[in-house]
Motif scaffolding. Structure first.
Motif, PDB file in Angstrom:
ATOM      1  N   SER A  28       0.864  -1.318  -0.006  1.00  0.00           N
ATOM      2  CA  SER A  28      -0.026   0.045  -0.073  1.00  0.00           C
ATOM      3  C   SER A  28       0.987   1.366   0.005  1.00  0.00           C
ATOM      4  N   PHE A  29       0.528   2.302  -0.579  1.00  0.00           N
ATOM      5  CA  PHE A  29       1.094   3.383  -0.798  1.00  0.00           C
ATOM      6  C   PHE A  29       0.432   4.725  -0.135  1.00  0.00           C
ATOM      7  N   CYS A  30       1.095   5.953  -0.569  1.00  0.00           N
ATOM      8  CA  CYS A  30       0.300   7.181  -0.154  1.00  0.00           C
ATOM      9  C   CYS A  30      -1.155   7.188  -0.385  1.00  0.00           C
ATOM     10  N   ASP A  31      -1.794   7.752   0.612  1.00  0.00           N
ATOM     11  CA  ASP A  31      -3.328   7.901   0.308  1.00  0.00           C
ATOM     12  C   ASP A  31      -3.392   9.307  -0.331  1.00  0.00           C
ATOM     13  N   SER A  32      -3.736   9.388  -1.531  1.00  0.00           N
ATOM     14  CA  SER A  32      -3.677  10.652  -2.291  1.00  0.00           C
ATOM     15  C   SER A  32      -5.034  11.570  -2.046  1.00  0.00           C
ATOM     16  N   ASP A  33      -6.051  10.877  -1.247  1.00  0.00           N
ATOM     17  CA  ASP A  33      -7.242  11.647  -1.057  1.00  0.00           C
ATOM     18  C   ASP A  33      -7.082  12.692   0.271  1.00  0.00           C
ATOM     19  N   ALA A  80       4.748   2.000   1.816  1.00  0.00           N
ATOM     20  CA  ALA A  80       5.885   2.989   1.241  1.00  0.00           C
ATOM     21  C   ALA A  80       5.171   4.110   1.113  1.00  0.00           C
ATOM     22  N   GLY A  81       6.169   5.256   1.281  1.00  0.00           N
ATOM     23  CA  GLY A  81       5.808   6.469   1.374  1.00  0.00           C
ATOM     24  C   GLY A  81       6.809   7.497   1.330  1.00  0.00           C
ATOM     25  N   PRO A  82       6.911   8.684   1.856  1.00  0.00           N
ATOM     26  CA  PRO A  82       5.661   9.448   2.503  1.00  0.00           C
ATOM     27  C   PRO A  82       4.826  10.290   1.586  1.00  0.00           C
ATOM     28  N   SER A  83       3.525  10.789   1.841  1.00  0.00           N
ATOM     29  CA  SER A  83       2.980  11.707   0.776  1.00  0.00           C
ATOM     30  C   SER A  83       3.428  13.150   1.638  1.00  0.00           C
ATOM     31  N   LEU A  91      11.208   4.299  -5.135  1.00  0.00           N
ATOM     32  CA  LEU A  91      11.211   5.301  -4.125  1.00  0.00           C
ATOM     33  C   LEU A  91      11.765   6.484  -4.762  1.00  0.00           C
ATOM     34  N   LYS A  92      11.164   7.739  -4.887  1.00  0.00           N
ATOM     35  CA  LYS A  92      11.535   8.773  -5.564  1.00  0.00           C
ATOM     36  C   LYS A  92      12.502   9.824  -4.926  1.00  0.00           C
ATOM     37  N   LEU A 119      15.158  16.228  -3.021  1.00  0.00           N
ATOM     38  CA  LEU A 119      14.505  16.458  -1.811  1.00  0.00           C
ATOM     39  C   LEU A 119      15.378  15.416  -0.829  1.00  0.00           C
ATOM     40  N   GLY A 120      15.596  16.299   0.248  1.00  0.00           N
ATOM     41  CA  GLY A 120      16.690  15.439   1.149  1.00  0.00           C
ATOM     42  C   GLY A 120      15.792  14.985   2.258  1.00  0.00           C
ATOM     43  N   THR A 121      14.525  15.055   2.451  1.00  0.00           N
ATOM     44  CA  THR A 121      13.730  14.274   3.361  1.00  0.00           C
ATOM     45  C   THR A 121      13.665  12.733   2.808  1.00  0.00           C
ATOM     46  N   PRO A 122      13.090  12.108   3.850  1.00  0.00           N
ATOM     47  CA  PRO A 122      13.332  10.508   3.633  1.00  0.00           C
ATOM     48  C   PRO A 122      12.184  10.020   2.585  1.00  0.00           C
ATOM     49  N   ALA A 123      12.502   9.086   1.843  1.00  0.00           N
ATOM     50  CA  ALA A 123      11.399   8.238   1.182  1.00  0.00           C
ATOM     51  C   ALA A 123      11.657   6.889   1.725  1.00  0.00           C
ATOM     52  N   TRP A 124      10.543   6.259   2.016  1.00  0.00           N
ATOM     53  CA  TRP A 124      10.681   4.830   2.576  1.00  0.00           C
ATOM     54  C   TRP A 124       9.943   3.566   2.363  1.00  0.00           C
ATOM     55  N   ALA A 125      10.341   2.533   2.400  1.00  0.00           N
ATOM     56  CA  ALA A 125       9.455   1.448   2.229  1.00  0.00           C
ATOM     57  C   ALA A 125       9.617   0.233   3.268  1.00  0.00           C
ATOM     58  N   GLN A 126       8.686  -0.207   3.969  1.00  0.00           N
ATOM     59  CA  GLN A 126       8.513  -0.961   5.226  1.00  0.00           C
ATOM     60  C   GLN A 126       7.827  -2.161   5.049  1.00  0.00           C
ATOM     61  N   PHE A 127       8.667  -3.238   5.639  1.00  0.00           N
ATOM     62  CA  PHE A 127       8.070  -4.696   5.266  1.00  0.00           C
ATOM     63  C   PHE A 127       7.777  -5.301   6.634  1.00  0.00           C
TER      64      PHE A 127
END
Length: 466
Positions: A32-37, A50-53, A83-84, A95-103
């Motif tokens: 599951s990924f970021c909730d765009s709503d 994975a995220g973040p938004s 991951l972008k 962007l220096g802020t983290p992008a992540w994937a969690q398992f």
């Protein structure tokens, strides 16, 4: 509670083995990924997340992205998690802020004390992880880069791994895992990392592994013109930017349990693969009790045949000479019986099967039958008289094979007529080790395997092993 919804208490994957591996793949259905709503990272609990938004601001909203729009730093590319490193496309800043994937992986089974995390890089795209200072300059100097927020120039190229367990509120954080670009260049796509001992996972805990990027520039080289700030611009074109910091196709966790081994072998034969009780329970009975499955096929892979191969069907054919799930009859033991054994009864032939596989099948069957007789439970596959006829034929035939066996290729493989080293000797040692282990278990019956024959085999095996 959420982890147990993924892997309930009845879930098992190790089957009692001293090691186990569980893989998370097929990310379109398991992630599951970021909730765009609503702009919040999804609360849906899945094996992979994975995220973040992030909210796009004037400094990062480029290439048509509306200001204050919600963008996700993770997504799917085909079946891989991506991951972008930026928001937008062309005039985009890193962007220096983290992008992540969690398992989240299944609970730690009893006895496991060592763990390894394994992930597979996507073969299509080189990881774009060039660190916080992605150019050739002296120590202490800062590259001229196109960055859009807080940036740490000291971060080395790679990803961070964060280790925890479901329900914990702290992480163990490793040093940056580097060298992924070079590994991709060498086609070394599968990477394995030992889970830190200080995590101290306990039985029943669900391991959680988070892979995170931080201050990773997505191209190499400096920006030649600050008025045209884009990660696509670089004075070094070796690794052009594609905004794919890292892409993963599968992740796995390996669970390892200490395997206590005997310091001395069992005195009673047969003892290969454990005692008869252990051997039957772990290597034989599961095939006999596996239910028939009409969704499987016996010829998968032949002439384009698709589907799943039938484990029980293959075992039946190899170990018993017929397919019980297809209504076939058990063959008789003798000249007109099972084709794998008939050469033992062919008075005009060599007296033993030309291929070793026939012998292995005979040893397997004899051990099954003798174990069944010794247990006294009844219902054995064949009677004791038939078994005795087969055992005598096998003993006689295999001693003929033993006498005819060449243990070295001699001068033909580099020797001078002496006993030159020959890799195929290992196959002969394995074969006669199985023969000896099964036949010697009926020790005392000189008509089956005489003392002289047993000594000859034992001495030859010891000589080859030495």
């Amino acid at each position: 509670p959420q982890a147990t919804s993924l892997y309930p208490p009845t879930f098992t994957f190790s089957n009692g083995a001293p090691f186990a591996s569980y893989s998370i793949a097929d990310f379109p259905t398991t992630a599951s990924f970021c909730d765009s709503d609503d702009g919040n990272t999804t609360n849906q609990f899945t094996a992979a997340r994975a995220g973040p938004s992030e909210v796009c601001d004037p400094a990062t909203c480029v290439s048509g992205l509306p200001h204050h729009s919600i963008q996700c730093r993770a997504g799917l590319n085909d079946k891989a998690i991506l991951l972008k490193g930026k928001l937008g496309t062309y005039w985009s800043k890193a962007l220096g802020t983290p992008a992540w994937a969690q398992f989240v992986f299944p609970a730690v089974p009893e006895g496991s004390d060592e763990f390894h995390f394994r992930f597979t890089l996507d073969s299509r795209y080189r990881p774009e992880l060039y660190g916080g200072n992605a150019c050739d300059i002296g120590d202490g100097e800062q590259c001229v880069l196109c960055t859009g927020d807080v940036w740490d120039y000291t971060i080395q190229p790679g990803v961070f791994l964060l280790w925890s367990a479901a329900g914990r509120d702290i992480f163990v954080i490793d040093e940056v895992l580097g060298g992924l670009g070079e590994a991709w260049d060498d086609k070394d796509l599968v990477q394995t990392v030992k889970v830190p001992d200080e995590l101290e996972l306990e039985v029943g805990e669900f391991p959680v592994v988070t892979l995170m990027t931080f201050s990773q520039y997505s191209g190499y080289g400096e920006v030649p013109d600050q008025s045209k700030c884009s990660t696509l611009y670089s004075n070094n074109s070796t690794h052009p930017n594609k905004d794919k910091a890292i892409m993963l196709t599968t992740t796995s966790l390996l669970y390892r349990t200490p395997l206590p081994l005997l310091t001395t072998p069992e005195l009673k034969h047969p003892r290969l693969y454990g005692t008869d009780t252990q051997w039957l329970a772990e290597h034989v009975t599961p095939f006999f009790t596996t239910p028939c499955d009409n969704m499987t096929h016996n010829n998968v892979g032949w002439f384009g045949e698709k589907g799943y191969w039938t484990a029980r069907g293959h075992f039946d054919l190899a170990a018993r000479g017929f397919k019980s799930c297809e209504g076939q009859s058990q063959p008789v033991l003798g000249l007109d019986g099972w084709y794998s054994l008939e050469e033992y009864f062919d008075v005009g032939g060599s007296g033993y099967p030309e291929k070793d596989v026939g012998g292995f099948r005979a040893f397997h069957l004899l051990r099954r039958l003798w174990a069944c007789f010794d247990s006294g439970r009844g219902g054995c596959e064949y009677g004791e008289e038939e078994t005795e006829v087969l055992a005598n034929a096998v003993a006689k035939g295999e001693m003929l094979r033993f006498a005819a066996t060449m243990w070295s290729c001699g001068g033909s493989c580099g020797g001078n007529g002496d006993a030159a080293f020959d890799l195929t000797a290992a196959e002969k040692v394995s074969y006669f080790t199985h023969f000896y282990d099964v036949l010697i278990s009926r020790k005392g019956n000189d008509e089956l395997l005489s003392v002289e024959d047993a000594v000859s085999i034992s001495e030859k095996l010891e000589d080859q092993i030495d």
